[in-house]
Design a protein around this motif. Structure first.
Motif, PDB file in Angstrom:
ATOM      1  N   LEU A 178       0.822  -1.210   0.000  1.00  0.00           N
ATOM      2  CA  LEU A 178       0.000   0.000   0.000  1.00  0.00           C
ATOM      3  C   LEU A 178       0.863   1.270   0.000  1.00  0.00           C
ATOM      4  O   LEU A 178       0.518   2.264  -0.626  1.00  0.00           O
ATOM      5  N   VAL A 179       1.980   1.220   0.718  1.00  0.00           N
ATOM      6  CA  VAL A 179       2.849   2.412   0.766  1.00  0.00           C
ATOM      7  C   VAL A 179       4.042   2.279  -0.197  1.00  0.00           C
ATOM      8  O   VAL A 179       4.989   3.052  -0.139  1.00  0.00           O
ATOM      9  N   GLU A 180       3.963   1.255  -1.061  1.00  0.00           N
ATOM     10  CA  GLU A 180       4.966   1.027  -2.108  1.00  0.00           C
ATOM     11  C   GLU A 180       6.369   0.841  -1.551  1.00  0.00           C
ATOM     12  O   GLU A 180       7.333   1.437  -2.028  1.00  0.00           O
ATOM     13  N   LEU A 181       6.466   0.013  -0.523  1.00  0.00           N
ATOM     14  CA  LEU A 181       7.792  -0.293   0.041  1.00  0.00           C
ATOM     15  C   LEU A 181       8.026  -1.806   0.105  1.00  0.00           C
ATOM     16  O   LEU A 181       8.819  -2.274   0.921  1.00  0.00           O
TER      17      LEU A 181
ATOM     18  N   ASP B 124       9.688  -3.761  -1.701  1.00  0.00           N
ATOM     19  CA  ASP B 124      11.080  -4.159  -1.965  1.00  0.00           C
ATOM     20  C   ASP B 124      11.993  -3.945  -0.752  1.00  0.00           C
ATOM     21  O   ASP B 124      13.148  -4.347  -0.765  1.00  0.00           O
ATOM     22  N   TYR B 125      11.469  -3.268   0.249  1.00  0.00           N
ATOM     23  CA  TYR B 125      12.324  -2.876   1.373  1.00  0.00           C
ATOM     24  C   TYR B 125      12.021  -3.642   2.664  1.00  0.00           C
ATOM     25  O   TYR B 125      12.509  -3.283   3.721  1.00  0.00           O
TER      26      TYR B 125
ATOM     27  N   GLN C   9      10.852   7.712   3.140  1.00  0.00           N
ATOM     28  CA  GLN C   9      10.596   6.262   3.230  1.00  0.00           C
ATOM     29  C   GLN C   9      10.291   5.851   4.662  1.00  0.00           C
ATOM     30  O   GLN C   9       9.410   5.027   4.917  1.00  0.00           O
TER      31      GLN C   9
ATOM     32  N   ARG D 167       6.853   6.656   5.435  1.00  0.00           N
ATOM     33  CA  ARG D 167       5.964   5.683   4.793  1.00  0.00           C
ATOM     34  C   ARG D 167       5.886   4.402   5.623  1.00  0.00           C
ATOM     35  O   ARG D 167       4.825   3.784   5.730  1.00  0.00           O
TER      36      ARG D 167
ATOM     37  N   MET E 173      -0.071   5.963  -6.702  1.00  0.00           N
ATOM     38  CA  MET E 173       0.693   6.549  -5.585  1.00  0.00           C
ATOM     39  C   MET E 173       2.098   6.889  -6.075  1.00  0.00           C
ATOM     40  O   MET E 173       2.774   6.059  -6.646  1.00  0.00           O
TER      41      MET E 173
ATOM     42  N   ASN F  51       6.024   7.682  -5.711  1.00  0.00           N
ATOM     43  CA  ASN F  51       6.926   6.975  -4.784  1.00  0.00           C
ATOM     44  C   ASN F  51       8.293   7.608  -4.740  1.00  0.00           C
ATOM     45  O   ASN F  51       8.929   7.807  -5.765  1.00  0.00           O
ATOM     46  N   ASP F  52       8.756   7.895  -3.533  1.00  0.00           N
ATOM     47  CA  ASP F  52      10.138   8.343  -3.368  1.00  0.00           C
ATOM     48  C   ASP F  52      11.025   7.145  -3.107  1.00  0.00           C
ATOM     49  O   ASP F  52      12.203   7.246  -2.894  1.00  0.00           O
ATOM     50  N   ALA F  53      10.438   5.943  -3.089  1.00  0.00           N
ATOM     51  CA  ALA F  53      11.163   4.715  -2.824  1.00  0.00           C
ATOM     52  C   ALA F  53      11.266   3.921  -4.113  1.00  0.00           C
ATOM     53  O   ALA F  53      10.597   2.924  -4.308  1.00  0.00           O
TER      54      ALA F  53
ATOM     55  N   ALA G 181      16.701   0.145  -3.949  1.00  0.00           N
ATOM     56  CA  ALA G 181      16.973  -1.120  -3.247  1.00  0.00           C
ATOM     57  C   ALA G 181      18.278  -1.710  -3.749  1.00  0.00           C
ATOM     58  O   ALA G 181      19.098  -2.216  -2.974  1.00  0.00           O
TER      59      ALA G 181
END
Lengths: 276, 281
Positions: free
Chosen positions: A123-126, A128-129, A141, A144, B1, B3-5, B10
């Motif tokens: 949902l918060v587009e993370l 991959d992290y 980030q 987020r 959305m 994205n700054d990510a 990565a």
């Protein structure tokens, strides 16, 4: 993720830091319907952050009552979650562990927890992290991750205490848009405390201006704008101007020098406007 | 959305990790070289001292202190079981004393860190007790405890409790108070707050305190074992001196050094393992 909002009813709320001190605010009345995004704007020291902490159940009011869907609120709960000015992530945990920490407190089984965390990260587009150390993330980030940590609890109400004020203008604008869009999609309530007029216009359905000592709500605006809201849209600009005027007037009535008021309300807004 | 990510970030983070790993390997190699060289220099100086003592007819009877004689005495001490018995007795006392110090020091340190009132009340008493030399408690300990072992464990505990306690309290004082607010907001119970927030947050300080406590305990243990007991590394040194077995004496001193160094290294590894502070590794 299935989230529903909550009807908020606050009656006669008051707070004072010490029994002999002046009240921070008193006899505050507030109603907010299910799914509403409400912004509370005011100068530093008017009691808006204290009000937010009380709504979150982190501070106890000295007078008055709060009801969410007719249930009296007397303490913190994972159903109403607060996002702070800084992300305050736990640095000994990875991103996924930070996001799932609340579910862990609630005793969720690992498998279900992992699924919910993955969903919140998406949902918060993370996504991959998930296995990254939070100390390796940028400020945006990290905020987020804090948002995902709040959303994973499927809250009925998300309280935001100037959550984007420490971020750069671009990241702030992107998060303002994203949080509103997620809230509207999932249907939970938002209460945003800010002194950034732009933030209120871009994120809220209704804005309240708090001023004075003790603090009180002096103005109320319905922010009837269509989504997605663009900063350069004339309707947004017009609403911004109206709010700014009301903020200015309210603060002057409360006794603050005009230059100081303009500086506080306009500094962040203008920086965002320039970048947007 | 928006994205700054970005996903590319990565990969950049992975590249950063790779660079960090190769730097760490390089630093480890350099560290091992320095470690070996330092020990080699020490061994050469020791050998040289022993050689000069053995060459001089006036000091020849002390040649057992030399490096070669000392190393040669290890198999003998091992076969006689003296070395194992001495180590076991000392480790039992060290473990007991340090265990008590940790069991008392961490909870009191947490209370000190969390409660200003308790900190203000206890500070003068704790600072006063801390300044009393641990060995000066010996006559009282012997009087109070029936067994010598218990007396020594008490001495080690009272000597090593302070670093654990003060380090824990100092660690907690540095913790971001907002973490507690966030945890409460997410529904943490007091036990979860302790186990999942407070202890991980201050694990670095706790292990640093334990490392300091270990050093103090190790320093107190040997002189304490010179008094009264008939086992342990301290007693073995005294026994070797009385029987003029200088090679055995030096072997025991060397054993104390090796064990102390090993335990300290273990503590340093634990600190590294549990530290989340950037730049501690």
């Amino acid at each position: 993720m299935s989230i529903r909002g909550v009807n908020i009813s606050i009656k006669g709320l008051g707070y004072r830091y010490s029994s002999r001190g002046n009240p921070t605010f008193s006899n505050l009345m507030l109603e907010s319907p299910r799914g509403e995004a409400l912004a509370i704007i005011g100068r530093s020291g008017c009691g808006k952050s204290t009000l937010l902490h009380i709504i979150a159940g982190l501070n106890r009011p000295t007078e008055g009552t709060m009801h969410f869907d007719d249930k009296k609120i007397e303490g913190p709960s994972s159903r109403w979650v607060m996002m702070f000015q800084a992300p305050h992530l736990f640095p000994w945990m990875k991103v996924s562990q930070n996001v799932g920490v609340g579910l862990g407190f609630a005793g969720w089984p690992e498998k279900e927890k992992a699924e919910r965390v993955a969903e919140a990260l998406k949902l918060v587009e993370l996504s991959d992290y998930a296995d990254t150390n939070v100390q390796d993330l940028s400020g945006g980030q990290q905020q987020r991750v804090a948002l995902a940590r709040s959303l994973v609890m499927e809250p009925e109400l998300l309280l935001l205490d100037e959550p984007f004020s420490a971020l750069d203008a671009f990241t702030r604008a992107s998060l303002q848009r994203d949080v509103r869009s997620i809230a509207k999609r999932l249907g939970f309530n938002l209460i945003i405390v800010t002194h950034d007029i732009d933030e209120a216009v871009l994120m809220a359905d209704r804005a309240l201006i708090m001023a004075g000592a003790p603090g009180k709500i002096v103005h109320e605006f319905a922010v009837n704008l269509t989504d997605p809201r663009q900063r350069q849209d004339p309707a947004v600009q017009s609403m911004r101007a109206r709010l700014m005027d009301a903020f200015h007037t309210a603060a002057q009535v409360a006794g603050a020098p005009a230059e100081e008021v303009a500086e506080e309300a306009g500094a962040e807004s203008s920086s965002v406007s320039q970048h947007a | 959305m928006s994205n700054d990510a970005a996903p590319g970030a990565a990969a950049a983070a992975a590249g950063l990790t790779g660079t960090r790993t190769s730097r760490a390997a390089e630093a480890a190699g350099r560290g091992f070289f320095n470690f070996s060289l330092g020990l080699l220099i020490l061994a050469v100086l020791w050998w040289l001292g022993g050689y000069l003592i053995a060459r001089n007819p006036e000091t020849q009877s002390f040649s057992g202190f030399g490096l070669v004689q000392t190393l040669q005495s290890f198999p003998e001490l091992w076969n006689q079981g003296k070395l194992q018995k001495a180590i076991a007795a000392s480790m039992y006392r060290l473990g007991g004393g340090l265990g008590i110090a940790i069991a008392i020091g961490i909870p009191i340190g947490i209370i000190m860190g969390r409660s200003k009132r308790f900190r203000d009340l206890s500070n003068s008493a704790f600072q006063f007790l801390r300044m009393i030399s641990p060995l000066s408690w010996m006559p009282i300990a012997v009087f109070v405890f029936a067994a010598w072992d218990d007396s020594i464990i008490f001495l080690i505990a009272i000597a090593s409790v302070w670093p654990v306690m003060f380090s824990t309290a100092a660690g907690l004082a540095k913790v971001d108070p907002a973490w507690f607010k966030v945890a409460r907001n997410l529904g943490a119970t007091p036990v979860q707050m302790l186990t999942q927030i407070i202890l991980p947050a201050i694990s670095f300080d706790i292990f640093t305190g334990i490392r300091l406590a270990l050093g103090v305990a190790w320093v107190v243990l040997v002189p304490a074992e010179l008094l009264g007991v008939t086992s342990g590394l301290g007693y073995a040194i005294k026994d070797a001196r009385e029987t003029l077995s200088y090679d055995h004496l030096t072997a025991m001193v060397l054993t104390i050094g090796i064990i102390g160094y090993t335990l300290d290294t273990l503590c340093a590894l634990l600190i590294k393992r549990f530290s989340w502070h950037r730049g501690d590794a």
